[in-house]
Design an enzyme around this catalytic site. Structure first.
Site, PDB file in Angstrom:
ATOM      1  N   GLU A 391       0.802  -1.230   0.000  1.00  0.00           N
ATOM      2  CA  GLU A 391       0.000   0.000   0.000  1.00  0.00           C
ATOM      3  C   GLU A 391       0.833   1.277   0.000  1.00  0.00           C
ATOM      4  O   GLU A 391       0.410   2.296   0.544  1.00  0.00           O
ATOM      5  CB  GLU A 391      -0.952   0.017   1.192  1.00  0.00           C
ATOM      6  CG  GLU A 391      -2.020  -1.063   1.120  1.00  0.00           C
ATOM      7  CD  GLU A 391      -3.087  -0.935   2.200  1.00  0.00           C
ATOM      8  OE1 GLU A 391      -2.779  -0.343   3.241  1.00  0.00           O
ATOM      9  OE2 GLU A 391      -4.201  -1.431   1.985  1.00  0.00           O
ATOM     10  N   GLU A 453      -6.724  -7.883  -0.581  1.00  0.00           N
ATOM     11  CA  GLU A 453      -7.311  -7.722   0.753  1.00  0.00           C
ATOM     12  C   GLU A 453      -8.734  -7.219   0.585  1.00  0.00           C
ATOM     13  O   GLU A 453      -9.019  -6.427  -0.323  1.00  0.00           O
ATOM     14  CB  GLU A 453      -6.552  -6.686   1.599  1.00  0.00           C
ATOM     15  CG  GLU A 453      -5.167  -7.086   2.021  1.00  0.00           C
ATOM     16  CD  GLU A 453      -4.499  -6.021   2.904  1.00  0.00           C
ATOM     17  OE1 GLU A 453      -5.207  -5.338   3.667  1.00  0.00           O
ATOM     18  OE2 GLU A 453      -3.277  -5.877   2.797  1.00  0.00           O
TER      19      GLU A 453
HETATM   20  C1  GAL Z   1      -4.838  -2.785   4.948  1.00  0.00           C
HETATM   21  C2  GAL Z   1      -3.406  -3.183   5.267  1.00  0.00           C
HETATM   22  C3  GAL Z   1      -3.338  -4.352   6.227  1.00  0.00           C
HETATM   23  C4  GAL Z   1      -4.280  -4.137   7.367  1.00  0.00           C
HETATM   24  C5  GAL Z   1      -5.650  -3.966   6.824  1.00  0.00           C
HETATM   25  C6  GAL Z   1      -6.687  -3.868   7.904  1.00  0.00           C
HETATM   26  O1  GAL Z   1      -4.920  -1.496   4.467  1.00  0.00           O
HETATM   27  O2  GAL Z   1      -2.740  -3.514   4.100  1.00  0.00           O
HETATM   28  O3  GAL Z   1      -2.047  -4.503   6.703  1.00  0.00           O
HETATM   29  O4  GAL Z   1      -3.894  -3.007   8.069  1.00  0.00           O
HETATM   30  O5  GAL Z   1      -5.682  -2.802   6.048  1.00  0.00           O
HETATM   31  O6  GAL Z   1      -7.942  -3.936   7.349  1.00  0.00           O
END
Ligand code: GAL
Length: 664
Positions: A391, A453
């Site tokens: 990110e 994710e």
């Molecule tokens: C994302 C990040 C993860 C975690 C996640 C929580 O933005 O890449 O490491 O923090 O959010 O939902």
């Protein structure tokens, strides 16, 4: 005598703090504690602590003697990983410092060894979140703990030796199948040589393929020679359902005498993201997975091989996923070994979280890419290299370099770079995108698109949350998995995340835990785990997991189970209350069109089901006309949402996890 490796995980001495005299050979160790690796520098509470608790300097010492037969060899110490920066001393002499906690490193002990006497290896460990070391410098949503949390060993090798073996299946098709074997050599002789290198591919103990070649090597310390082996039917493919593994044994002769030999395990397979999706050996596999942090309660990262391997088993056998992302760093080799053995696909990435540091920091990123690929190139389970800081904003010069390093070291795999900014520059091969919109996934704007994710902080959920929340948690996972599967151009989706994890104060639920997992930190499945579990074929396991509590008091409407979900891979379900049939349900294909096994939805009609005469609820799962599973939710002992969907194998895992944690 060929190479010898001496594991040294036992009999370390450990002391918090650091004084220069502690690295001396003669140091009095009476105030040091005797410890075994993997070791965590500080035991942390389960929740509610912060990262300062484990940050500081710590000293580790290990006495050792080497057998006389190793005289004349080069002797190295190999660390699997030390969090976060380690200065290593041999008999009081500083050999160097390694920065970064997730990758292996070695030091040459040869000049400092005292033959026939005791030697002392000492480590000054700095567990601070040093801004000069990735992932630090900005905010990070996870904790890194500290300690010699991976194995350490001593290695004695001849002065011309094999340093690395990389076996790449460059093609697996009938006509062009071949292996490329890159062999890194370490030459301490100061002379050029013409070694003969022999490669044998072993299936168990039998040699199924072999080749050899003589090379001209210079007097340079490090060099690589490459052999090609054509394959014509000798090797079976590494497939998910049948992950066949081979060993490549490499022997170094000069001229006729074997100087050194070493072997690695590998799989014969081809992996490719294509516009039609991810292909393994040509066949499209829709990806369904979860992200994994390698942390555990109390001991942080310091879990032994058995527990690391168990996480892979949990992901494959209990959560039924086909891919895991090692967010956000290279994880235990034992975890990866197990992924190889069970056919669980892996997306592995470099350490980092949103922040990009200065030039020196970026140099470390580049060396992390190289070190990760060198360490893990032979794992057939790894199908994608993550070469961008998770990110992070665009940084084209850096990411051009990381991609170039990855492609040069490994021409067989594609790269990804996880982003959450859709307009970011794509230097990698695959557009790996964190998509947190809970209702609508972004349409792919690039032909190779993987959702890396979803969920996570948008809906943290604990076992003890009320039933509406745990049900909604499950629904969200089902909804996004369904959308990803139904959207052409999306290769699959990896939920955030498999297991809850400790975090910094600016993240999580105020208790220093991100309750984002479909399992908690002990690996106990939450209700949402049922969504993933139910996606397996009933031939593998028949699943029936109600996503609600059979209890009168937990809903504002006064008990009941609606609206609710049942996760199952059955064709239909029959519900009985006190023996009376009350409903027959079909999977909700309209709401979850992409899922092979959509959840069964209990609508508002089921609110208040149970009523005043609370009775047992029995759910039968049918495949065809046959009842294949029956679950009874008892009216007497209220079935809590956390308990009712857990089959006995989860309970065994729970006890296993607990006893393992307690043993530590
Ligand atoms: C994302 C990040 C993860 C975690 C996640 C929580 O933005 O890449 O490491 O923090 O959010 O939902």
């Amino acid at each position: 005598m060929l190479r010898e490796v001496f594991p040294i995980c036992q009999n370390w001495r450990f002391r918090p703090g650091f004084q220069p005299s502690w690295v001396r050979r003669e140091c009095n160790e009476s105030r040091f504690e005797k410890v075994t690796l993997p070791h965590t520098a500080v035991h942390v509470p389960y929740s509610g602590f912060d990262e300062r608790l484990y940050q500081g300097l710590f000293c580790y010492r290990r006495r050792f003697r080497l057998p006389d037969r190793c005289r004349g060899k080069r002797v190295f110490v190999d660390f699997g990983g030390a969090m976060t920066a380690a200065k290593v001393y041999s008999n009081g002499v500083l050999l160097g410092e390694h920065c970064g906690g997730y990758l292996p490193f070695s030091f040459d002990l040869t000049e400092s060894i005292r033959w026939g006497e005791e030697n002392v290896l000492a480590v000054e460990l700095d567990t601070h979140e040093r801004k000069d070391i990735p992932p630090f410098g900005g905010a990070v949503d996870y904790l890194t703990y500290g300690g010699l949390y991976r194995e350490v060993s001593l290695r004695a090798v001849p002065s011309l030796s094999i340093e690395s073996i990389a076996v790449l299946p460059l093609a697996v098709g009938e006509r062009d199948a071949r292996l490329e074997i890159g062999c890194g050599l370490l030459n301490f002789t100061g002379k050029s040589a013409t070694p003969r290198i022999k490669v044998e591919i072993l299936d168990g103990t039998s040699v199924v393929l072999h080749g050899e070649e003589t090379f001209q090597v210079s007097d340079a310390r490090e060099q690589t020679v490459t052999l090609h082996l054509p394959v014509s039917g000798e090797l079976s493919l590494w497939e998910r359902a049948r992950p066949v593994l081979y060993h490549a044994r490499v022997s170094l002769y000069e001229p006729e005498e074997v100087l050194d030999a070493d072997s690695v395990r590998f799989g014969f397979r081809e992996c490719r993201f294509t516009p039609e999706g991810f292909r393994l050996n040509g066949r499209v596999i829709p990806l369904r997975g979860l992200n994994r942090h390698q942390s555990y309660p109390w001991v942080g990262y310091a879990m032994p091989p058995r527990v690391q391997r168990r996480d892979a088993d949990l992901l494959k056998e209990q959560l039924k996923v086909n891919m895991v992302r090692t967010s956000h760093y290279p994880q235990s080799r034992h975890f990866l070994d197990r992924c190889d053995e069970i056919g669980l696909l892996v997306f592995e990435e470099i350490p980092g979280w949103q922040h990009i540091g200065d030039e020196a920091w970026q140099e470390r990123v580049c060396s992390d890419v190289a070190s990760m690929i060198r360490r893990d190139i032979n794992h057939p389970s790894i199908v994608l290299w993550g070469v961008r800081i998770n990110e992070s904003a665009d940084c084209d010069p850096l990411y051009r370099r990381t991609n170039a390093i990855a492609h040069e070291l490994d021409p067989s795999r594609q790269t990804g770079g996880v982003r959450f900014l859709p307009e970011s520059n794509l230097i990698e091969d695959v557009f790996t995108f964190n998509d947190f919109n809970p209702e609508r996934l972004r349409q792919p704007s690039h032909p190779l698109h993987l959702v890396t994710e979803f969920g996570g902080h948008m809906y943290p959920t604990k076992h003890v949350d009320n039933v509406e929340r745990v049900t909604e948690h499950a629904r969200r996972h089902a909804h996004i998995l369904s959308q990803a599967a139904a959207t052409p151009g999306i290769a699959g989706a990896l939920g955030w995340c498999a297991f809850d994890y400790n975090t910094h104060g600016n993240f999580g639920s105020g208790d220093r835990i991100c309750h984002h997992g479909v399992c908690d930190m002990f690996r106990i499945p939450k209700v949402a785990a049922g969504v993933y579990r139910a996606q397996c074929s009933p031939e593998e396991e028949v699943i029936l997991e109600p996503a609600f509590a059979w209890t009168f008091g937990d809903r504002p409407v006064g008990g009941g189970v609606g609206p609710g979900l049942i996760n199952s891979n059955c064709d239909r379900l029959r519900l009985f209350l006190g023996g009376e049939p009350v409903a027959e349900l079909k999977p909700d294909v309209e709401r979850f069109p992409g899922l092979v096994h959509p959840p069964f939805v209990l609508n508002e009609r089921f609110a208040g089901l149970g009523g005043e005469r609370w009775r047992n609820l029995v759910i039968e799962g049918l495949i065809g006309d046959e009842v294949r599973i029956r679950r009874t939710l008892s009216a007497r002992c209220c079935s809590l949402a956390t308990r009712s969907p857990i089959p006995s194998n989860h309970e065994r895992n729970f006890c296993g996890a607990l006893s393992l944690l307690m043993l530590k």
